[in-house]
Design a protein around this motif. Structure first.
Motif, short mmCIF file in Angstrom:
data_model
loop_
_atom_site.label_atom_id
_atom_site.label_comp_id
_atom_site.label_asym_id
_atom_site.label_seq_id
_atom_site.Cartn_x
_atom_site.Cartn_y
_atom_site.Cartn_z
N ASP A 203 6.27 2.71 2.50
CA ASP A 203 5.25 1.99 1.83
C ASP A 203 4.93 0.87 2.62
OD1 ASP A 203 4.85 3.73 -0.13
OD2 ASP A 203 5.98 2.47 -1.65
N VAL B 294 0.79 -1.19 0.02
CA VAL B 294 -0.08 -0.05 0.21
C VAL B 294 0.95 1.32 0.01
CG1 VAL B 294 -1.92 1.43 1.21
CG2 VAL B 294 -1.68 -0.90 1.28
N PRO B 295 0.84 2.09 -1.22
CA PRO B 295 1.80 3.18 -1.01
C PRO B 295 1.44 4.36 0.01
CG PRO B 295 0.75 2.82 -3.36
CD PRO B 295 0.10 1.97 -2.11
N LEU C 292 -9.15 2.48 -4.34
CA LEU C 292 -8.29 2.26 -5.49
C LEU C 292 -7.53 3.67 -5.83
CD1 LEU C 292 -10.13 -0.05 -7.81
CD2 LEU C 292 -8.36 -0.56 -6.22
N ILE D 62 -3.96 -2.95 -9.86
CA ILE D 62 -3.77 -3.38 -8.64
C ILE D 62 -2.79 -4.66 -8.75
CG2 ILE D 62 -5.89 -5.20 -8.73
CD1 ILE D 62 -4.15 -2.87 -5.83
N TYR E 295 0.74 -4.16 -7.50
CA TYR E 295 0.75 -3.98 -6.04
C TYR E 295 0.68 -5.24 -5.14
CZ TYR E 295 0.91 0.99 -6.72
OH TYR E 295 1.25 2.22 -7.30
N GLN F 208 -5.48 5.57 -3.96
CA GLN F 208 -4.28 5.46 -3.32
C GLN F 208 -3.23 4.66 -4.28
OE1 GLN F 208 -4.16 4.31 0.63
NE2 GLN F 208 -6.07 4.77 1.17
N PHE F 209 -3.82 3.73 -5.14
CA PHE F 209 -2.76 3.28 -6.13
C PHE F 209 -2.46 3.95 -7.31
CE2 PHE F 209 -4.93 0.20 -3.53
CZ PHE F 209 -3.75 -0.57 -2.90
N HIS F 210 -2.88 4.94 -7.48
CA HIS F 210 -2.36 6.17 -8.63
C HIS F 210 -2.88 5.75 -9.94
CE1 HIS F 210 -0.34 8.08 -5.11
NE2 HIS F 210 0.36 6.86 -5.09
#
Length: 364
Positions: A93, A71-72, A127, A135, A138, A129-131
């Motif tokens: 992270d 998770v960034p 989602l 997915i 990650y 948060q993952f730019h």
């Protein structure tokens, strides 16, 4: 004289090459040194000090595999390539072990890993948060070759990063012991008289104090820390070097080449540095190899007692301290793996010391 010196060096090198265990130990030490310098390149967990914790997967056996969600944090520390290569990734992270996941309404729904047959907690995360990156980038399957420690950290990464302290403390401690020991031993052996008496008194007082007790006293005086331990260990090992150098110089200063140098009007400094020391370095080299091994053991003992390298810094001795009670709890590898690393490195230095002794023995 130059050709004779060269031939003696070549003879010693040839004798050393014929010693299998000496050559093997040298290669092993070079390998450990290379790994310790580039530890973060080889370590699966390249975070600073390999300190990425996953408490839900603590104390897992070697070969344990789990899906890991990264998770960034959104907070990025600017690091140049050199800093990241030698000091680890300082970005924050977080990693979460999961067993299942799916996407619904622009949200990631995942189930955290839970051991001992328990049901993991289901959580959601936006989602965004993952730019807008897929997915799948990650979520990776992660294998812990050496298992995990009691905090869920990758044991292999901790072992690799911890090799730095055990390896480099040998170099620093031996360097300090050589600088102080050669100077003190040279002064005592060459000048003799009151200088010899004073220096020998200092040597005997230092020698009479147990090494570990003296290191603890110096460490407490200087404070707990990385470089304080290095300095403390080095300041306790110079007496052996000084005694050897003093004895060798007492014998060598009566030789004809020293008498000739005095007759030519050379300074004491030039006689000691250019003429005597190069001819007595063989036993000093051998004792330095033994001091390497002793420094590693002393540092491990200090870390085990909690006054060596401080958390979260990885150290083989600290790893044994954290997990020695697991020996009777059915997971002895947590303490035995760093213990074996210490044993193998110390053994390598002792074997290379024996090989150097045999190679530099002109009577052999």
């Amino acid at each position: 004289m130059g050709n004779l010196t060269g031939s003696l060096k070549q003879l010693a090198l040839q004798k050393f090459k014929k010693n299998f265990w000496g050559v093997f130990s040298l290669c092993f030490i070079v390998f450990i040194g290379f790994v310790s310098v580039f530890a973060y390149v080889f370590a699966p967990d390249n975070s600073q000090f390999a300190n990425q914790m996953h408490l839900t997967i603590h104390s897992k056996a070697p070969g344990f595999t789990v899906n890991m969600l990264t998770v960034p944090s959104g907070f990025k520390i600017q690091q140049n390539r050199f800093d990241k290569l030698f000091f680890g990734d300082k970005n924050s992270d977080s990693e979460i072990p999961i067993t299942d996941y799916h996407i619904k309404n622009n949200q990631l729904i995942y189930k955290e890993y839970a051991s001992d047959g328990l049901e993991g907690v289901v959580k959601t995360i936006d989602l965004t948060q993952f730019h807008n990156v897929p997915i799948a980038n990650y979520i990776k399957e992660k294998t812990f070759l050496f298992g995990t420690d009691k905090y869920g950290r990758d044991l292999l990464s901790r072992v690799l990063v911890g090799a730095r302290i055990s390896f480099f403390i040998g170099f620093v401690a031996v360097f300090i012991s050589l600088v102080i020991g050669i100077f003190m031993g040279s002064m005592a052996g060459y000048f003799g008289g009151k200088i010899d008496v004073a220096i020998m008194w200092i040597i005997n007082v230092t020698w009479s104090i147990p090494t570990l007790l003296l290191v603890i006293a110096i460490t407490l005086a200087l404070g707990k820390g990385f470089w304080q331990v290095f300095l403390a260990v080095g300041l306790t090992m110079w007496v052996e070097v000084a005694r050897v150098v003093r004895g060798q110089i007492i014998s060598a200063k009566e030789m004809q080449y020293v008498t000739a140098a005095r007759a030519l009007g050379y300074t004491h400094y030039r006689i000691i540095v250019n003429h005597i020391l190069p001819n007595i370095m063989a036993p000093v080299i051998v004792i330095s190899a033994a001091n390497f091994a002793a420094a590693i053991l002393v540092e491990s003992g200090l870390s085990f007692l909690g006054i060596g390298a401080q958390p979260p810094m990885a150290s083989w001795g600290a790893m044994i301290k954290d997990h020695y009670n697991y020996i009777i709890l059915g997971k002895p590898y947590l303490a035995l793996i760093p213990g074996f690393c210490i044993m193998s490195l110390v053994m390598a230095f002792m074997l290379i010391g024996n090989a150097l002794r045999d190679a530099l023995d002109v009577k052999g």
